[in-house]
Design a protein around this motif. Structure first.
Motif, PDB file in Angstrom:
ATOM      1  N   PRO A 126      29.368  50.745  32.271  1.00 30.67           N
ATOM      2  CA  PRO A 126      30.517  51.000  33.155  1.00 30.67           C
ATOM      3  C   PRO A 126      31.506  49.846  33.113  1.00 30.67           C
ATOM      4  N   ARG A 127      32.772  50.186  32.971  1.00 35.00           N
ATOM      5  CA  ARG A 127      33.822  49.171  32.934  1.00 35.00           C
ATOM      6  C   ARG A 127      34.741  49.373  34.124  1.00 35.00           C
ATOM      7  N   TYR A 128      35.162  48.279  34.729  1.00 38.67           N
ATOM      8  CA  TYR A 128      35.964  48.337  35.935  1.00 38.67           C
ATOM      9  C   TYR A 128      37.259  47.567  35.730  1.00 38.67           C
ATOM     10  N   ARG A 129      38.370  48.214  36.056  1.00 39.80           N
ATOM     11  CA  ARG A 129      39.653  47.558  35.882  1.00 39.80           C
ATOM     12  C   ARG A 129      39.864  46.504  36.959  1.00 39.80           C
ATOM     13  N   ILE A 130      40.246  45.325  36.509  1.00 38.72           N
ATOM     14  CA  ILE A 130      40.599  44.249  37.433  1.00 38.72           C
ATOM     15  C   ILE A 130      41.501  43.276  36.692  1.00 38.72           C
ATOM     16  N   GLU A 131      42.573  42.856  37.315  1.00 42.27           N
ATOM     17  CA  GLU A 131      43.533  41.941  36.693  1.00 42.27           C
ATOM     18  C   GLU A 131      43.384  40.553  37.316  1.00 42.27           C
TER      19      GLU A 131
END
Length: 248
Positions: A23-28
């Motif tokens: 699972p990949r989670y978007r975060i900047e």
């Protein structure tokens, strides 16, 4: 023979590949990346994270297999930490997404991934407009301005001479070039002449003491001015009859 359990990482020949199953989670998050064996430092930004790796938005070119030190700050705890990883996907147009497979990520990384998963589930993380900027100047001037560029959220490349400038802008479309030099520095003219020829659409800015007279520069910004002044210099409207038009 003991059956192999599912892994986040697998090998393809001698190259490790970042699994798409994790699972990949978007975060900047603002980050810096630099080869462990030496090389130019790049200020970049995370695109997404997983337990075993991350993607960085950067125009810097790091070939597959390069081992990088990536420094970043957990936005939840405010703690700074570093992870080590290998490049498994080069950053290329149009996405400019660098894939990194981590080597023994620390506990701080697990906490950051957990935080990213929570933010993703609540819809808190949204993509934002980012500028791609090249900063040119002496090493000591760049180090002095590092905190400003790291907090900018921009995709920032660094160069110290003509050769590194040419390498940095190859196949990359820049929004701006910032010379960390004083206004009357004789290096300003040749640098900006080259940028006007190779990157005619890029905003040309000098950040330092005093204002020079070169019409190759769109804006002179005082060194003690903050990020807001630089942002204004990048986004301000400039008449078409001004120095944005390259000479024949």
């Amino acid at each position: 023979m003991v059956p192999r359990s599912p892994k986040r990482r697998r090998r393809h020949g001698k190259i490790r590949i970042l699994s798409r199953r994790a699972p990949r989670y978007r975060i900047e998050i603002s980050a810096t990346a630099q080869p462990l064996l030496g090389g130019e430092l790049a200020v970049c930004r995370t695109r997404d994270v997983s337990e075993g790796g991350l993607s960085l938005e950067t125009a810097a070119w790091f070939p597959i297999g390069t081992r990088l030190a990536v420094a970043l700050v957990d936005p939840a705890s405010g703690g700074a930490f570093e992870v080590i990883g290998d490049v498994v996907r080069e950053a290329t147009a149009p996405s400019w997404s660098l894939g990194i497979l981590l080597v023994e990520p620390p506990m701080e990384w697990s906490a950051l991934v957990t935080s990213a998963a929570r933010r993703s589930a609540t819809g808190m993380e949204k993509a934002t407009k980012r500028f791609r900027v090249l900063v040119v100047g002496d090493d000591h001037r760049q180090r002095g301005a590092m905190a400003l560029y790291v907090t900018s959220g921009w995709d920032v490349l660094f160069a110290t001479d003509g050769e590194s400038v040419a390498e940095a802008i190859e196949n990359v479309e820049l929004d701006a070039v910032i010379a960390e030099l004083d206004g009357d520095d004789p290096r300003v003219t040749p640098i900006m002449e080259g940028i006007r020829r190779l990157q005619p659409k890029a905003r040309r800015i000098v950040r330092g003491k005093g204002k020079g007279s070169s019409d190759l520069v769109h804006r002179f910004v005082e060194r003690d001015s903050g990020l807001e002044a630089l942002l204004d210099a990048i986004t301000a409207d400039i008449p078409l009859s001004g120095p944005t038009s390259p000479s024949p």
